[in-house]
Write an enzyme that holds these catalytic residues in place. Structure first.
Site, PDB file in Angstrom:
ATOM      1  N   PHE A  82       0.835  -1.195   0.000  1.00 28.69           N
ATOM      2  CA  PHE A  82       0.000   0.000   0.000  1.00 28.69           C
ATOM      3  C   PHE A  82       0.874   1.251   0.000  1.00 28.69           C
ATOM      4  O   PHE A  82       2.062   1.196   0.279  1.00 28.69           O
ATOM      5  CB  PHE A  82      -0.880   0.024   1.246  1.00 28.69           C
ATOM      6  CG  PHE A  82      -1.997  -0.979   1.204  1.00 28.69           C
ATOM      7  CD1 PHE A  82      -3.179  -0.682   0.542  1.00 28.69           C
ATOM      8  CD2 PHE A  82      -1.866  -2.212   1.823  1.00 28.69           C
ATOM      9  CE1 PHE A  82      -4.205  -1.604   0.508  1.00 28.69           C
ATOM     10  CE2 PHE A  82      -2.893  -3.135   1.785  1.00 28.69           C
ATOM     11  CZ  PHE A  82      -4.064  -2.833   1.127  1.00 28.69           C
ATOM     12  N   CYS A  83       0.221   2.372  -0.276  1.00 25.80           N
ATOM     13  CA  CYS A  83       0.852   3.687  -0.187  1.00 25.80           C
ATOM     14  C   CYS A  83       1.486   3.846   1.194  1.00 25.80           C
ATOM     15  O   CYS A  83       0.876   3.472   2.167  1.00 25.80           O
ATOM     16  CB  CYS A  83      -0.218   4.748  -0.406  1.00 25.80           C
ATOM     17  SG  CYS A  83       0.250   6.397   0.079  1.00 25.80           S
ATOM     18  N   PRO A  84       2.675   4.347   1.356  1.00 29.85           N
ATOM     19  CA  PRO A  84       3.524   4.974   0.338  1.00 29.85           C
ATOM     20  C   PRO A  84       4.590   4.032  -0.237  1.00 29.85           C
ATOM     21  O   PRO A  84       5.486   4.501  -0.916  1.00 29.85           O
ATOM     22  CB  PRO A  84       4.197   6.083   1.145  1.00 29.85           C
ATOM     23  CG  PRO A  84       4.414   5.454   2.494  1.00 29.85           C
ATOM     24  CD  PRO A  84       3.280   4.477   2.698  1.00 29.85           C
ATOM     25  N   ASP A  96      -2.447  -1.224  -5.973  1.00 29.15           N
ATOM     26  CA  ASP A  96      -3.042  -0.113  -5.231  1.00 29.15           C
ATOM     27  C   ASP A  96      -3.486   0.936  -6.244  1.00 29.15           C
ATOM     28  O   ASP A  96      -2.671   1.503  -6.969  1.00 29.15           O
ATOM     29  CB  ASP A  96      -2.011   0.466  -4.249  1.00 29.15           C
ATOM     30  CG  ASP A  96      -2.554   1.679  -3.503  1.00 29.15           C
ATOM     31  OD1 ASP A  96      -3.794   1.865  -3.489  1.00 29.15           O
ATOM     32  OD2 ASP A  96      -1.748   2.439  -2.949  1.00 29.15           O
TER      33      ASP A  96
END
Lengths: 176, 80
Positions: free
Chosen positions: B13-15, B40
């Site tokens: 997932f981000c980041p 994502d």
């Protein structure tokens, strides 16, 4: 006397061109969710090539305290406070649904299952990317937190003037 | 689209996809294209934004439906 003529428009353009992209974050909270947001923004900004500084103050200092660190303050009041106020990036509670630790444990489990980095991993990434950590000396003193109980990555121990000097140059300044 | 190097960030997932991209791009030579795989959806907006800020060039984005869901392929050309 030497008179210098400056073209305001060009000077401004030059200034904007040379100004480094700077981000400062004040982390006051010691909550898991808020700390996560702070470190996600910090690592994201660093990956974008921006200079990032995080100032840790009050409960935010808990994120950069060593695991299970207590206090080595001289007076018993602050030592007691340090003992009650558990430190370590692994030990941060959720701001909501902590449920005496159970809620936070479940959240950490879900994060791990989804390969989502937790606060300790994000912090390590931040240091790796060159994010600077500054610990606020005033609140350290107030809360009986001593230098030896903080992690090694802390770059500076400073106060509000250092923060403002940095924030003045920042294009993004956050208070979390 | 053809890429010189592929970076697999599936499941992250981000980041993380952006952080891994910023590290990986350093290993490329000027003009080479990096393909970043991600599931994502945020990558669709985040990768162009990252390119704009860092000065690299976004040369393409492909989407592909897999069994587990959508897979996004972002192509970034190293320009600096």
């Amino acid at each position: 006397m030497l008179a210098t003529h400056v073209e305001p428009a060009t000077t401004l353009a030059q200034l904007e061109a040379t100004k480094p992209e700077k981000v400062t974050i004040v982390l006051l909270s010691g909550d898991l969710d808020r700390a996560m947001a702070a470190f996600i923004i910090a690592t994201g900004a660093a990956a974008m090539g921006m200079q990032v500084t995080i100032f840790f103050t009050f409960w935010g200092l808990n994120a950069i305290r060593k695991k299970g660190a207590t206090s080595s303050a001289k007076d018993w009041l602050r030592r007691m406070f340090g003992a009650l106020n558990k430190g370590g990036a692994e030990a941060l509670p959720l701001s909501r649904f902590h449920f005496g630790g159970l809620g936070t444990k479940v959240m950490q489990m879900v994060m791990k299952q989804n390969r989502m980095p937790g606060v300790p991993e994000l912090m390590e990434t931040a240091l790796d990317l060159g994010v600077r950590f500054i610990a606020c000396t005033t609140t350290m003193g107030l809360m009986g937190i001593t230098k030896d109980t903080l992690i090694d990555g802390v770059d500076q121990f400073a106060g509000v003037t250092t923060y403002l000097a940095e924030a003045k140059q920042g294009s993004v300044n956050l208070f979390i | 689209m053809q890429a010189d190097v592929t970076l697999d960030t599936l499941g992250y997932f981000c980041p993380m996809p952006i952080i891994l991209t910023s590290k990986k791009i350093k290993e490329l030579a000027l003009g080479q294209v990096l393909e970043v795989l991600s599931d994502d959806e945020g990558i669709k907006k985040d990768m162009p934004a990252w390119c704009e800020t860092t000065g690299h060039q976004m040369v393409g984005l492909e989407e592909e439906q897999a069994k587990s869901g959508w897979i996004y392929k972002a192509f970034v050309k190293k320009t600096k």
